[in-house]
Scaffold this active site. Structure first.
Site, PDB file in Angstrom:
ATOM      1  N   CYS A  24     -16.973  79.662  79.595  1.00 27.49           N
ATOM      2  CA  CYS A  24     -16.774  80.001  78.190  1.00 27.49           C
ATOM      3  C   CYS A  24     -16.556  81.508  78.146  1.00 27.49           C
ATOM      4  O   CYS A  24     -17.421  82.272  78.578  1.00 27.49           O
ATOM      5  CB  CYS A  24     -18.017  79.626  77.372  1.00 27.49           C
ATOM      6  SG  CYS A  24     -18.060  80.477  75.786  1.00 27.49           S
ATOM      7  N   TYR A  55     -44.089  77.976 117.467  1.00 27.52           N
ATOM      8  CA  TYR A  55     -45.338  77.211 117.487  1.00 27.52           C
ATOM      9  C   TYR A  55     -45.716  76.652 118.852  1.00 27.52           C
ATOM     10  O   TYR A  55     -46.691  75.950 118.969  1.00 27.52           O
ATOM     11  CB  TYR A  55     -45.300  76.088 116.461  1.00 27.52           C
ATOM     12  CG  TYR A  55     -44.016  75.266 116.452  1.00 27.52           C
ATOM     13  CD1 TYR A  55     -43.736  74.387 117.487  1.00 27.52           C
ATOM     14  CD2 TYR A  55     -43.109  75.379 115.409  1.00 27.52           C
ATOM     15  CE1 TYR A  55     -42.575  73.633 117.478  1.00 27.52           C
ATOM     16  CE2 TYR A  55     -41.946  74.623 115.397  1.00 27.52           C
ATOM     17  CZ  TYR A  55     -41.683  73.759 116.433  1.00 27.52           C
ATOM     18  OH  TYR A  55     -40.529  73.019 116.426  1.00 27.52           O
ATOM     19  N   ASP A 100     -39.624  72.053 107.817  1.00 22.59           N
ATOM     20  CA  ASP A 100     -38.462  71.186 107.740  1.00 22.59           C
ATOM     21  C   ASP A 100     -37.227  72.020 108.058  1.00 22.59           C
ATOM     22  O   ASP A 100     -36.550  72.529 107.177  1.00 22.59           O
ATOM     23  CB  ASP A 100     -38.377  70.592 106.326  1.00 22.59           C
ATOM     24  CG  ASP A 100     -37.519  69.368 106.308  1.00 22.59           C
ATOM     25  OD1 ASP A 100     -37.069  68.941 107.389  1.00 22.59           O
ATOM     26  OD2 ASP A 100     -37.276  68.834 105.214  1.00 22.59           O
ATOM     27  N   CYS A 124     -21.410  84.151  72.346  1.00 21.57           N
ATOM     28  CA  CYS A 124     -21.770  82.727  72.450  1.00 21.57           C
ATOM     29  C   CYS A 124     -23.294  82.650  72.451  1.00 21.57           C
ATOM     30  O   CYS A 124     -23.952  83.213  73.333  1.00 21.57           O
ATOM     31  CB  CYS A 124     -21.191  82.153  73.742  1.00 21.57           C
ATOM     32  SG  CYS A 124     -21.875  80.567  74.212  1.00 21.57           S
ATOM     33  N   GLU A 155     -50.929  72.835 111.805  1.00 24.05           N
ATOM     34  CA  GLU A 155     -49.853  73.747 111.412  1.00 24.05           C
ATOM     35  C   GLU A 155     -48.953  73.062 110.395  1.00 24.05           C
ATOM     36  O   GLU A 155     -48.807  71.845 110.433  1.00 24.05           O
ATOM     37  CB  GLU A 155     -48.981  74.091 112.635  1.00 24.05           C
ATOM     38  CG  GLU A 155     -49.745  74.807 113.722  1.00 24.05           C
ATOM     39  CD  GLU A 155     -48.951  74.856 115.031  1.00 24.05           C
ATOM     40  OE1 GLU A 155     -47.729  74.618 115.019  1.00 24.05           O
ATOM     41  OE2 GLU A 155     -49.576  75.130 116.060  1.00 24.05           O
ATOM     42  N   CYS A 181     -20.633  77.312  71.554  1.00 23.15           N
ATOM     43  CA  CYS A 181     -20.006  78.062  70.470  1.00 23.15           C
ATOM     44  C   CYS A 181     -18.633  77.528  70.065  1.00 23.15           C
ATOM     45  O   CYS A 181     -18.011  78.050  69.144  1.00 23.15           O
ATOM     46  CB  CYS A 181     -19.886  79.534  70.864  1.00 23.15           C
ATOM     47  SG  CYS A 181     -18.791  79.783  72.266  1.00 23.15           S
ATOM     48  N   CYS A 216     -16.557  74.977  74.507  1.00 24.12           N
ATOM     49  CA  CYS A 216     -17.919  75.315  74.903  1.00 24.12           C
ATOM     50  C   CYS A 216     -18.916  74.630  73.967  1.00 24.12           C
ATOM     51  O   CYS A 216     -18.820  74.784  72.744  1.00 24.12           O
ATOM     52  CB  CYS A 216     -18.100  76.826  74.843  1.00 24.12           C
ATOM     53  SG  CYS A 216     -19.818  77.331  74.993  1.00 24.12           S
ATOM     54  N   LYS A 269     -47.361  63.115 107.870  1.00 24.24           N
ATOM     55  CA  LYS A 269     -46.330  63.423 106.882  1.00 24.24           C
ATOM     56  C   LYS A 269     -46.864  63.437 105.446  1.00 24.24           C
ATOM     57  O   LYS A 269     -47.845  62.775 105.137  1.00 24.24           O
ATOM     58  CB  LYS A 269     -45.186  62.393 106.969  1.00 24.24           C
ATOM     59  CG  LYS A 269     -44.510  62.314 108.313  1.00 24.24           C
ATOM     60  CD  LYS A 269     -43.681  63.524 108.646  1.00 24.24           C
ATOM     61  CE  LYS A 269     -42.364  63.550 107.909  1.00 24.24           C
ATOM     62  NZ  LYS A 269     -41.347  62.680 108.437  1.00 24.24           N
ATOM     63  N   LYS A 297     -45.720  71.487 109.051  1.00 23.15           N
ATOM     64  CA  LYS A 297     -44.559  70.923 109.746  1.00 23.15           C
ATOM     65  C   LYS A 297     -43.317  71.405 109.006  1.00 23.15           C
ATOM     66  O   LYS A 297     -43.002  70.934 107.915  1.00 23.15           O
ATOM     67  CB  LYS A 297     -44.619  69.399 109.774  1.00 23.15           C
ATOM     68  CG  LYS A 297     -43.487  68.791 110.563  1.00 23.15           C
ATOM     69  CD  LYS A 297     -43.669  67.298 110.714  1.00 23.15           C
ATOM     70  CE  LYS A 297     -42.538  66.661 111.493  1.00 23.15           C
ATOM     71  NZ  LYS A 297     -41.201  66.961 110.984  1.00 23.15           N
TER      72      LYS A 297
END
Ligand code: IVH
Length: 666
Positions: A425, A227, A119, A431, A115, A412, A409, A315, A117
């Site tokens: 901006c 599971y 996280d 822009c 299966e 522009c 910015c 892993k 794993k």
């Protein structure tokens, strides 16, 4: 007249009171008195009345909150049986050693269930007589925290099991996770509101489950994959494969992507295969759990203090690496927000070279304490832009420089405005940086989907003055394109064809494509569903929008502001004039494959193509012939064609016939 309005107000108040009472019975007391369907009808009735009479709308209405008192801290609960952890291994030799021990101690050949794993965060769910009565975190493995209320807000934790005759008691173990796309969306929203962003999906899942106010959990899109059966009244399944089937049959979502392996070589192969497909998955996984399939053998093998001897976590390569921040630059987003971006000394993280990482906003920079020249840890999760998780302060030399937001910015030159922790901006589509982002968003895969309209292409067409607005995409001329450097006939024709086919666009995608602030895919679909046509959305008032549960004042304001600007309306008109046709929303389909588009390749063993098609359609799905960005998955039979490779390249899910049947519960 006055009497009528009084009656309506009274009716609304009565409904609210009734629903609040049922909320308390369900959430706080755990003893609901009415069925889910009856509850939904009450809510629907209230929602309709409030929509029809918006002046009686109230922010504390149950349609706006899910109301029940908030506990001060979690109760501790004892798990049904110990929630063990797993021994981790990182290489094939150790996996083979595990297999040898299993075979030696059982005296038999052993088959395995592999299966993903996940996280996420491990939880226990307990059902009695089919009703969900308690859920808890793993805690120290023996006792955990009672997070029942929070778990009840997750749609993957059904209030009632599906079976007609549910077991008297079943305790199940699973993992709460957040899908990567939802994590990205949440972080974007958080950053946009000047709130903290999260380091990774796992942290959000863990944080969301441990919220004292379950209303916050309810706002997070979480999934649960189950599971393991920890306890069952009556006979336990004989194998892990059967246990997973039992979970599915009861209406719980069992681990997806499970593989039955006849021996350890197949398990190792599965690990490598899954690792290579890791980035295309919707969720984060960090390895494969290999479990002895036969439960009698599991018993025989037994456990060590904290780990079972019948399972191991194989892993994947870690995806966090250390590298140096060479510079911090600023990117101008579609809505004008300036996002600091770390330019990194290129480093390989889990097989992909990473040279930039987002730093979200100034708050995040301050939190991490990152400076130009620092050594940092970078992490990658799925296809999310890599992010910096911490600064390796031991490596500081004193030469590092602090980053400051530019005053103007970079796209522009307009003076930047500050709103809380973010900088913007204000020039809008004047822009060039914002315009290019807006075009790129419009043409994106999840918007109108113009294949091959990359950022490089946009940059080039903009530079040559061929596109100055979104609607200019549809006025590009073959002759003009062919004059550009390296634009041969094939490339030009492919692009023009892709542009042509993007003209027919479903309403929800079109709304999303417009790039209205805070209107993501989900809200766009909601608007399309509720209003049906662009005209109705454009003319909706604040109250019409607020009547939709998931739309708050800020989004409603963004939507009405967008459609009140003549410039935007003129651009939409131009799009229409240039041939864009918006397909109005069909009613949502239902079933196990609702709204899913799939493709078959190769011959199927257990059914003919036309049987498969009928099956898909009967479950609300659709069968297409060619792969496109809207394909959800490809089912592979024997002797498949080239579609499989194309699907894999595009990151589209590939299912075996068996997996397809499992999905349909066959
Ligand atoms: S089985 C006794 N299966 O990985 C067997 N665990 O220590 C117990 N996990 O804490 C675990 N995906 O939270 C199992 N498919 C899976 C899993 C899984 C993720 C987590 C679980 C556990 C950790 C390993």
């Amino acid at each position: 007249m006055e009497k009528m309005t009084k009656d309506i107000k009274k009716k609304i108040e009565e409904l609210r009171k009734k629903i609040r009472g049922h909320n308390k019975l369900y959430y706080a007391d755990g003893r609901p008195e009415i069925s889910d369907a009856r509850y939904d009808r009450l809510m629907e009735e209230l929602r309709e009345l409030e929509q029809a009479h918006p002046r009686y709308m109230s922010p504390d209405s149950p349609t706006q909150t899910i109301g029940a008192p908030v506990p001060e801290k979690f109760k501790r609960v004892r798990h049904t049986s110990s929630m063990l952890s797993l021994e981790s291994v990182n290489n094939e030799a150790d996996v083979r050693r595990f297999d040898r021990t299993c075979r030696k101690e059982t005296g038999r050949d052993v088959d395995y269930i592999c299966e993903p794993k996940f996280d996420g965060i491990s939880i226990e769910l307990v059902y009695e007589n089919g009703r969900f009565i308690r859920g808890s975190t793993r805690g120290n493995g023996v006792t955990g925290e009672d997070v029942t209320l929070n778990l009840k807000t997750i749609s993957g934790v059904p209030r009632c099991l599906k079976a007609e005759k549910p077991p008297r008691r079943i305790a199940v173990r699973g993992e709460v996770i957040m899908h990567i796309k939802d994590f990205q969306r949440l972080n974007k929203e958080q950053a946009g509101r000047g709130l903290n962003t999260f380091a990774n999906p796992r942290n959000v899942a863990a944080g969301s489950i441990r919220q004292l106010d379950y209303r916050i959990t309810a706002q997070r899109k979480l999934h649960v994959y189950c599971y393991q059966i920890l306890d069952l009244s009556g006979a336990m399944p004989r194998t892990q494969a059967e246990a997973l089937e039992t979970l599915e049959r009861l209406g719980l979502q069992a681990s997806p992507g499970v593989k039955h392996c006849r021996d350890i070589t197949e398990a190792v192969f599965y690990h490598h295969d899954l690792e290579s497909r890791r980035d295309a998955l919707d969720y984060e996984i960090d390895g494969v759990v290999i479990k002895v399939n036969n439960m009698d053998y599991q018993k025989k093998l037994g456990r060590r203090t904290t780990n079972p001897k019948w399972a191991v976590a194989y892993k994947f390569e870690p995806r966090k690496e250390i590298t140096r921040v060479e510079n911090i630059v600023v990117q101008v987003g579609r809505t004008g927000i300036l996002t600091p971006l770390a330019l990194l000394q290129p480093v390989e993280v889990g097989g992909v070279t990473v040279s930039r990482a987002t730093l979200h906003n100034m708050d995040q920079i301050a939190k991490l304490g990152v400076r130009i020249g620092d050594w940092v840890k970078v992490q990658r999760a799925g296809d999310v832009i890599p992010y910096v998780t911490e600064v390796v302060t031991e490596k500081r030399t004193g030469e590092e420089k602090e980053f400051r937001m530019p005053k103007r910015c970079p796209g522009c030159g307009t003076p930047v405005e500050q709103e809380d922790v973010f900088y913007r901006c204000p020039a809008g589509l004047a822009c060039p940086a914002q315009l290019k982002e807006a075009i790129s968003h419009y043409a994106g895969r999840e918007a109108v989907d113009i294949d091959g309209f990359s950022d490089r292409t946009i940059e080039c067409l903009h530079e040559k003055g061929l596109i100055k607005s979104i609607s200019d995409i549809y006025t590009l001329k073959r002759g003009d394109l062919l004059k550009l450097e390296r634009w041969r006939e094939k490339k030009t024709d492919n692009l023009l064809r892709a542009i042509e086919s993007s003209k027919d666009v479903p309403l929800d995608r079109f709304i999303f494509a417009l790039g209205i602030r805070n209107v993501g895919k989900h809200i766009a679909a909601l608007l399309a569903d509720k209003f049906g046509t662009l005209e109705k959305i454009a003319s909706a008032g604040q109250n019409d929008l607020l009547a939709l549960n998931e739309i708050g004042p800020e989004i409603a304001e963004n939507i009405t502001a967008f459609f009140s600007k003549t410039k935007n309306l003129a651009e939409i008109k131009k799009l229409h004039k240039n041939g864009v046709v918006i397909r109005e929303r069909k009613k949502a389909r239902t079933g196990k494959l609702a709204e899913k588009k799939c493709i078959f390749t190769g011959s199927l063993k257990s059914m003919t193509r036309s049987e498969a098609k009928k099956l898909v359609e009967s479950e609300g799905g659709e069968v297409a012939s060619g792969i496109s960005s809207t394909t959800d998955f490809v089912v592979v039979g024997e002797k498949p064609g080239s579609k499989v490779d194309r699907a894999k390249k595009k990151g589209i899910k590939v299912l075996t016939e068996e997996e397809f049947r499992n999905r349909l519960g066959l």
